[in-house]
Design a protein around this motif. Sequence first.
Motif, PDB file in Angstrom:
ATOM      1  N   GLY A 108      10.008   6.039   1.990  1.00  0.00           N
ATOM      2  CA  GLY A 108      10.167   7.469   1.789  1.00  0.00           C
ATOM      3  C   GLY A 108       8.893   8.240   2.046  1.00  0.00           C
ATOM      4  O   GLY A 108       8.579   9.195   1.324  1.00  0.00           O
ATOM      5  N   VAL A 109       8.132   7.823   3.070  1.00  0.00           N
ATOM      6  CA  VAL A 109       6.862   8.459   3.397  1.00  0.00           C
ATOM      7  C   VAL A 109       6.909   9.002   4.822  1.00  0.00           C
ATOM      8  O   VAL A 109       7.794   8.660   5.614  1.00  0.00           O
ATOM      9  CB  VAL A 109       5.685   7.468   3.255  1.00  0.00           C
ATOM     10  CG1 VAL A 109       5.525   7.014   1.809  1.00  0.00           C
ATOM     11  CG2 VAL A 109       5.856   6.264   4.169  1.00  0.00           C
ATOM     12  N   ARG A 110       5.939   9.842   5.142  1.00  0.00           N
ATOM     13  CA  ARG A 110       5.747  10.307   6.509  1.00  0.00           C
ATOM     14  C   ARG A 110       4.364   9.841   6.957  1.00  0.00           C
ATOM     15  O   ARG A 110       3.357  10.177   6.330  1.00  0.00           O
ATOM     16  CB  ARG A 110       5.857  11.833   6.601  1.00  0.00           C
ATOM     17  CG  ARG A 110       5.692  12.351   8.028  1.00  0.00           C
ATOM     18  CD  ARG A 110       6.076  13.818   8.158  1.00  0.00           C
ATOM     19  NE  ARG A 110       5.229  14.655   7.319  1.00  0.00           N
ATOM     20  CZ  ARG A 110       5.687  15.551   6.444  1.00  0.00           C
ATOM     21  NH1 ARG A 110       6.985  15.693   6.257  1.00  0.00           N
ATOM     22  NH2 ARG A 110       4.852  16.288   5.747  1.00  0.00           N
ATOM     23  N   SER A 156       0.834  -1.211   0.000  1.00  0.00           N
ATOM     24  CA  SER A 156       0.000   0.000   0.000  1.00  0.00           C
ATOM     25  C   SER A 156       0.863   1.253   0.000  1.00  0.00           C
ATOM     26  O   SER A 156       0.643   2.187  -0.785  1.00  0.00           O
ATOM     27  CB  SER A 156      -0.920   0.006   1.226  1.00  0.00           C
ATOM     28  OG  SER A 156      -1.794  -1.089   1.236  1.00  0.00           O
ATOM     29  N   LEU A 157       1.851   1.291   0.883  1.00  0.00           N
ATOM     30  CA  LEU A 157       2.700   2.482   0.993  1.00  0.00           C
ATOM     31  C   LEU A 157       3.588   2.647  -0.236  1.00  0.00           C
ATOM     32  O   LEU A 157       3.822   3.766  -0.700  1.00  0.00           O
ATOM     33  CB  LEU A 157       3.553   2.398   2.262  1.00  0.00           C
ATOM     34  CG  LEU A 157       2.777   2.404   3.580  1.00  0.00           C
ATOM     35  CD1 LEU A 157       3.738   2.241   4.759  1.00  0.00           C
ATOM     36  CD2 LEU A 157       1.958   3.680   3.733  1.00  0.00           C
ATOM     37  N   ARG A 158       4.067   1.550  -0.769  1.00  0.00           N
ATOM     38  CA  ARG A 158       4.885   1.606  -1.987  1.00  0.00           C
ATOM     39  C   ARG A 158       4.082   2.190  -3.140  1.00  0.00           C
ATOM     40  O   ARG A 158       4.577   3.024  -3.906  1.00  0.00           O
ATOM     41  CB  ARG A 158       5.377   0.201  -2.318  1.00  0.00           C
ATOM     42  CG  ARG A 158       6.344   0.132  -3.496  1.00  0.00           C
ATOM     43  CD  ARG A 158       6.862  -1.286  -3.640  1.00  0.00           C
ATOM     44  NE  ARG A 158       5.840  -2.190  -4.132  1.00  0.00           N
ATOM     45  CZ  ARG A 158       5.911  -3.526  -4.025  1.00  0.00           C
ATOM     46  NH1 ARG A 158       6.941  -4.095  -3.416  1.00  0.00           N
ATOM     47  NH2 ARG A 158       4.955  -4.291  -4.513  1.00  0.00           N
ATOM     48  N   ALA A 166       3.541   5.982  -2.536  1.00  0.00           N
ATOM     49  CA  ALA A 166       4.774   6.728  -2.794  1.00  0.00           C
ATOM     50  C   ALA A 166       5.063   6.818  -4.285  1.00  0.00           C
ATOM     51  O   ALA A 166       5.571   7.835  -4.778  1.00  0.00           O
ATOM     52  CB  ALA A 166       5.944   6.068  -2.066  1.00  0.00           C
ATOM     53  N   ALA A 167       4.703   5.765  -5.027  1.00  0.00           N
ATOM     54  CA  ALA A 167       4.975   5.741  -6.466  1.00  0.00           C
ATOM     55  C   ALA A 167       4.175   6.788  -7.222  1.00  0.00           C
ATOM     56  O   ALA A 167       4.588   7.219  -8.309  1.00  0.00           O
ATOM     57  CB  ALA A 167       4.677   4.348  -7.030  1.00  0.00           C
ATOM     58  N   VAL A 168       3.035   7.213  -6.665  1.00  0.00           N
ATOM     59  CA  VAL A 168       2.257   8.297  -7.288  1.00  0.00           C
ATOM     60  C   VAL A 168       2.467   9.603  -6.527  1.00  0.00           C
ATOM     61  O   VAL A 168       1.663  10.535  -6.609  1.00  0.00           O
ATOM     62  CB  VAL A 168       0.756   7.934  -7.388  1.00  0.00           C
ATOM     63  CG1 VAL A 168       0.570   6.764  -8.343  1.00  0.00           C
ATOM     64  CG2 VAL A 168       0.145   7.634  -6.024  1.00  0.00           C
ATOM     65  N   ASP A 169       3.579   9.658  -5.781  1.00  0.00           N
ATOM     66  CA  ASP A 169       4.046  10.870  -5.089  1.00  0.00           C
ATOM     67  C   ASP A 169       3.099  11.332  -3.982  1.00  0.00           C
ATOM     68  O   ASP A 169       3.010  12.526  -3.695  1.00  0.00           O
ATOM     69  CB  ASP A 169       4.281  12.006  -6.092  1.00  0.00           C
ATOM     70  CG  ASP A 169       5.321  13.001  -5.568  1.00  0.00           C
ATOM     71  OD1 ASP A 169       6.187  12.580  -4.779  1.00  0.00           O
ATOM     72  OD2 ASP A 169       5.254  14.189  -5.943  1.00  0.00           O
TER      73      ASP A 169
END
Length: 244
Positions: free
Chosen positions: A73-75, A38-40, A43-46
């Motif tokens: 690379g998320v918060r 889910s997080l990947r 992140a892939a759509v910024d």
Amino acid sequence: MLGMVLAAGAGRRLRPYTDTLPKALVPVDGDTTIMDISLRNLAAVDLRDVVVVVGYAAQAVHERKAELERRHGVRLTLVHNDKAEEWNNAYSLWCAREYFAEGVLLVNGDTVHPVSVEEALLQAPETTDLLLAVDDVKTLGEEEMKVTLSPEGYLRRITKLMDPAEAHGEYIGATLIRPGAAERLADALRATFERDPQLYYEDGYAEMVARGERIAVASIGKVEWVEVDNHDDLARAREIACRY
């Protein structure tokens, strides 16, 4: 716009994996969990600011928060659902209502799907404040969250309690919530769980339609995905997750 993951559910049908973990943290590809996917995707759509609604076994998410942020690379902002083991997910989504006004791409924390789903939502024309990802290809059964559409292509019904032969397709647990929907969605969700705490957030969408709202759908095309409810679903998730 924010990402959002609903990850508060207990996932009792996945025991013993979920004896100490929420369903979203069950591994599906080595040490890659459903939440990692889910997080990947987000992140892939910024979408790197992500709200995660936690509840059952929330401490496990808190313990992995820093690693999940580093890995993708998320918060992450964790929102706690205090009734996760008593009430259904209409209340769970309502718990995160203060974030709706920023615009949200919502994904269920038990769904394994490729990033093309998020891309389909973000690339769709902006015709309504709510946009639902729908699989109109697969053969439907009794358990699926099925939808029917109006002649104009807007949501008419959304429920599991529908003859599969009547359905246009299946809602796959991903929604684009535009800022304009914030107050109306929050109010519909509240009305839904106050009517019956065991209702789904999709029943909140049905409430909005009953109030005269237009809700659009975006077809995801032919996509390998699965909602992980039981051990058979988990086996399927492990077959396909490694191919994303």
